[in-house]
Design a protein around this motif. Sequence first.
Motif, short mmCIF file in Angstrom:
data_model
loop_
_atom_site.label_atom_id
_atom_site.label_comp_id
_atom_site.label_asym_id
_atom_site.label_seq_id
_atom_site.Cartn_x
_atom_site.Cartn_y
_atom_site.Cartn_z
N PRO A 1 36.71 40.67 36.41
CA PRO A 1 36.61 39.50 36.26
C PRO A 1 37.80 38.91 35.20
O PRO A 1 37.92 40.00 34.16
N GLU A 2 37.80 37.66 35.05
CA GLU A 2 38.83 37.19 33.76
C GLU A 2 38.17 37.35 32.66
O GLU A 2 38.42 37.23 31.55
N SER A 3 36.65 37.60 32.69
CA SER A 3 35.89 37.56 31.51
C SER A 3 35.89 38.98 30.78
O SER A 3 35.47 38.89 29.66
N CYS B 1 42.61 43.58 38.12
CA CYS B 1 41.91 43.00 36.57
C CYS B 1 42.52 41.65 36.54
O CYS B 1 43.55 41.54 36.25
N LYS B 2 41.60 40.66 36.28
CA LYS B 2 42.00 39.08 36.28
C LYS B 2 41.95 38.83 34.98
O LYS B 2 42.20 37.74 34.60
N ALA B 3 41.61 39.68 33.89
CA ALA B 3 41.55 39.20 32.50
C ALA B 3 42.92 38.98 31.94
O ALA B 3 43.77 39.99 32.03
N ALA B 4 43.40 37.88 31.44
CA ALA B 4 44.31 37.78 30.71
C ALA B 4 44.85 38.55 29.73
O ALA B 4 46.11 39.02 29.44
N PRO C 1 47.29 39.69 36.37
CA PRO C 1 48.04 38.29 36.31
C PRO C 1 49.43 38.58 35.67
O PRO C 1 49.80 39.37 34.87
#
Length: 390
Positions: free
Chosen positions: A211-213, A251-254, A276
């Motif tokens: 997740p992004e987190s 992996c959506k984490a920035a 991303p």
Amino acid sequence: MKRILLSALFVMAMLCRLQAQKVETHVTVHAGINALETLLTEEQKQSVTHLTVTGTLLDEDYAFLRGGLLEQLDTLDLRDAEIDTIPAGALGAMELYLVLPKMIECIRDYAFKGVCEVTGKAPFLGEYKNNPYYKPLMQASKGHPNLMNIEGDSYSAVYSQNGDTLYYLKPGEHLLNWGGDMEIRPGTQVIAPTAMRNEPFPVGMINLVLPESMEFIGNYALDITLLLPTSYISKNRYPHGGEYGCGSVICKAANPPKLDIFGNDFWVAWSYLYVPESCLEAYKAAPGWEHAIKIDTIENLLKKGQNIQSIHGEGENTSISITSMNENYILDFSKAPLQMDLLSTDGGLLSSQMISSAKVTLPKKSLQKPLTIVCVRFADGTNETVKLIP
């Protein structure tokens, strides 16, 4: 007559005594000073099924348990024992329900098999490389103040109560057999050390979605046991991003999550990595993440799924919807399927598979040229046939 009566009373007294001995199934001992074997009576050694130990266990105590007592024990309760480490191979391969000590820190290599109830912190787990099914199943105790159990179709897991830390994850049978997206819960910031260590994963069938987190992945958390795909692949939210035998990690984490120690079977190193678009270069330079077979953007992965076209034309009446991707055909069924047969053009049976999922994936390389006939039998007794080109 008096002798007969006395003999009968004696026999009855002995039977009552034996019966009382047999029902002593729950025994509590304080070990550590004296050997565990000397703390149990001979009758208890024959009848105990639930053994509670306080104090500590000596090396000879583990040997005594392995020597036969574990065969009759249902539960070994160490909740209040003064033990922070369970030694390598301590309890062998006997199935067991083990209540872990509240002060546990580490379970060494191949320490035991079965289910362990976590009463304190989630422990660091040693290696179980040769046989992943030997690895214990971890579950948080009921009413645990800091941990909770999560059960889903894809996996079972132990999380922190606030949901920000994943301590342990075991893949579900549906995920192992059919593949799909294994999405770590939104809000998860940390994957704790050894959370998935040596768990069996057919990475070519699964999208691991972070997740992004996500901020941190601990020691050996993604050092898994790699399995070759054994069935057709079925993806859900994301298209499959790898090739045959390669995994895909989204992996959506920035910001690239920090990675601690990882081993030779680090999931990312066997996968295509999708991140991303705005932070593609950051992942390419980040320690650990650069080991991915290929690094691309989530945006490109989603375009890959959007640009594929269905084999069937508009308005065609069929219960099978077929979508062609680069390397696979995805078959979606509008009613319950039972069996799928692959046939050659001369009618020869190439393979047969019982199916229960509403979606399956056929690798194009598994099809026979110039085309393969796919016959699907449905639960309502009907059959449908389609032709696929490799």
